[in-house]
Design an enzyme around this catalytic site. Structure first.
Site, PDB file in Angstrom:
ATOM      1  N   HIS A 293       0.866  -1.186   0.000  1.00 17.36           N
ATOM      2  CA  HIS A 293       0.000   0.000   0.000  1.00 17.36           C
ATOM      3  C   HIS A 293       0.910   1.246   0.000  1.00 17.36           C
ATOM      4  O   HIS A 293       1.007   1.964   0.993  1.00 17.36           O
ATOM      5  CB  HIS A 293      -0.920  -0.032   1.225  1.00 17.36           C
ATOM      6  CG  HIS A 293      -2.117   0.859   1.140  1.00 17.36           C
ATOM      7  ND1 HIS A 293      -2.385   1.679   0.059  1.00 17.36           N
ATOM      8  CD2 HIS A 293      -3.137   1.079   2.025  1.00 17.36           C
ATOM      9  CE1 HIS A 293      -3.517   2.338   0.274  1.00 17.36           C
ATOM     10  NE2 HIS A 293      -3.984   1.993   1.452  1.00 17.36           N
TER      11      HIS A 293
ATOM     12  N   ASP B  85      -2.754  -1.770  12.384  1.00 19.37           N
ATOM     13  CA  ASP B  85      -3.657  -1.959  11.239  1.00 19.37           C
ATOM     14  C   ASP B  85      -4.653  -3.038  11.649  1.00 19.37           C
ATOM     15  O   ASP B  85      -4.452  -3.732  12.658  1.00 19.37           O
ATOM     16  CB  ASP B  85      -2.809  -2.416  10.023  1.00 19.37           C
ATOM     17  CG  ASP B  85      -3.621  -2.674   8.761  1.00 19.37           C
ATOM     18  OD1 ASP B  85      -4.773  -2.219   8.677  1.00 19.37           O
ATOM     19  OD2 ASP B  85      -3.081  -3.354   7.853  1.00 19.37           O
TER      20      ASP B  85
ATOM     21  N   ARG C 143      -3.228  11.641   2.961  1.00 20.41           N
ATOM     22  CA  ARG C 143      -3.406  10.857   1.746  1.00 20.41           C
ATOM     23  C   ARG C 143      -3.656  11.800   0.566  1.00 20.41           C
ATOM     24  O   ARG C 143      -3.110  11.621  -0.533  1.00 20.41           O
ATOM     25  CB  ARG C 143      -4.596   9.890   1.883  1.00 20.41           C
ATOM     26  CG  ARG C 143      -4.446   8.819   2.953  1.00 20.41           C
ATOM     27  CD  ARG C 143      -3.368   7.816   2.605  1.00 20.41           C
ATOM     28  NE  ARG C 143      -3.632   7.174   1.331  1.00 20.41           N
ATOM     29  CZ  ARG C 143      -4.499   6.155   1.128  1.00 20.41           C
ATOM     30  NH1 ARG C 143      -5.152   5.642   2.166  1.00 20.41           N
ATOM     31  NH2 ARG C 143      -4.656   5.619  -0.069  1.00 20.41           N
TER      32      ARG C 143
HETATM   33  N1   CP Z   1      -6.357   3.457   4.452  1.00 23.49           N
HETATM   34  C1   CP Z   1      -7.089   3.207   3.360  1.00 23.49           C
HETATM   35  O1   CP Z   1      -6.569   2.869   2.301  1.00 23.49           O
HETATM   36  O2   CP Z   1      -8.426   3.390   3.534  1.00 23.49           O
HETATM   37  P1   CP Z   1      -9.584   2.980   2.510  1.00 23.49           P
HETATM   38  O3   CP Z   1      -9.620   1.486   2.442  1.00 23.49           O
HETATM   39  O4   CP Z   1     -10.813   3.572   3.103  1.00 23.49           O
HETATM   40  O5   CP Z   1      -9.260   3.566   1.174  1.00 23.49           O
HETATM   41  N1  NVA Z   2      -4.353  -4.192   5.692  1.00 23.37           N
HETATM   42  C1  NVA Z   2      -5.601  -3.535   5.412  1.00 23.37           C
HETATM   43  C2  NVA Z   2      -5.359  -2.125   4.981  1.00 23.37           C
HETATM   44  C3  NVA Z   2      -6.589  -1.344   4.706  1.00 23.37           C
HETATM   45  C4  NVA Z   2      -6.295   0.065   4.261  1.00 23.37           C
HETATM   46  C5  NVA Z   2      -6.329  -4.312   4.327  1.00 23.37           C
HETATM   47  O1  NVA Z   2      -5.699  -4.758   3.378  1.00 23.37           O
HETATM   48  O2  NVA Z   2      -7.547  -4.466   4.428  1.00 23.37           O
END
Ligand code: CP
Ligand code: NVA
Length: 311
Positions: free
Chosen positions: A130, A224, A294
């Protein structure tokens, strides 16, 4: 800097530092008309295979603020769901648009689109990485600590967030400790790749299974969800939550970190599971600064990838 942003470790130090310079400038000058519309006349396609709140809204608002138009596709609503290939999709979209932002289940899908498209592709989250989140997080750490040179601890779930933090630590020479239960450790090949690079960038990477060891002395304590999107079915949650329980970010665990430690979470949170309300809403929490950044960091990412640096 390559054509795309798929993984921080591939984008390199120069790109990260440029985002960390331009992101704060985008933030400071958000309402400044002299910034102009650096992406005027361009178009960005966003594709989502998974739900999103922050990524979707921050990209869409950011793209419009930069002057480009944005078209949002879901996998289900596009021909990808009926088997159109990534190559045919990429070759089609590049005739209309100037960049693709893609949130996918499998990292390979985003790589596949990027391999075939002649336009930049931005990874908006996959099962493995990510990068946009972590670049915004680094901006947030610099904003609050004045430097990235602080002990950073990530606890809980060794997946996409942990993997991208490892890449950032490797590229920028950060001091990163990852603490997870034995069954939720980051992938060994991703840890190894980061460890190989960090040796030459002056940082330090540790992966431990003890929550107190993980947060001891940390200036940033980041967590997370324990179960990623698509892996959070009731049965898994019921069966596996106990493994993670000692990694819950609560007041007691936070007290083991630096007295001035700040709390980060990429959100969405499962409140009361990986972190308590007391911590997420407490004075040490910077979770909504993270969410806000973001927008600014992604505007910087797109401007840089499209060759429109306004810095
Ligand atoms: N942190 C993040 O990517 O959030 P969303 O899944 O809401 O985009
Ligand atoms: N690790 C989490 C991050 C969400 C932004 C997922 O993949 O769902």
């Amino acid at each position: 800097m390559g054509k795309d942003l798929l993984r921080i470790i591939d984008s390199g130090e120069d790109f990260c530092r440029r985002v960390l310079t331009l992101g704060p400038e985008m933030k400071a000058r958000r309402r400044d008309p002299s910034l102009g519309k650096p992406l005027d006349g361009l178009a960005v396609v966003t594709i989502y295979e998974k739900p999103s709140t922050r990524t979707k809204v921050s990209f869409e608002v950011g793209i419009r603020e930069l002057g480009a138009q944005v078209v949002e596709l879901t996998k289900a609503g596009s021909q990808l769901s009926r088997g159109e290939t990534l190559a045919d999709t990429a070759h089609t979209l590049e005739r209309y648009a100037d960049a693709i932002v893609y949130r996918g289940f499998n990292h390979d899908s985003v790589v596949g689109i990027a391999e075939h498209a002649r336009i930049p592709v931005v990874n908006a989250l996959t099962d493995l990485y990510h990068p946009c989140q972590i670049l915004a997080d680094l901006m947030t750490i610099e904003e609050h600590c004045g430097t990235l040179n602080v002990p950073i601890s990530f606890i809980g779930n060794g997946s996409n967030i942990a993997h991208s933090l490892l890449g950032a630590a490797a590229v920028l020479g950060l001091d990163l400790t990852i603490g997870t239960p034995p069954n939720a450790m980051p992938r060994p090949e991703i840890v190894q790749e980061a460890a190989d690079l960090v040796a030459s960038t002056g940082g330090r990477i540790r992966v431990v299974n003890d929550p107190i060891e993980a947060v001891a002395g940390a200036r940033i304590v980041y967590t997370d969800v324990w179960f990623d999107m698509g892996k959070d079915d009731e049965e898994t949650v019921a069966k596996r939550s106990a493994e993670y329980q000692c990694f819950q970010l609560n007041a007691e665990l936070l007290a083991k970190a630096d007295r001035e430690a700040q709390v980060m979470h990429c959100l969405p949170a499962q409140r009361g599971r990986e972190a308590t309300d007391e911590v997420l809403d407490g004075p040490q929490s910077i979770i909504f600064d993270q969410a806000e950044n973001r927008l600014h960091a992604q505007k910087a990412i797109l401007a840089l990838l499209l060759g429109k640096d306004v810095g």
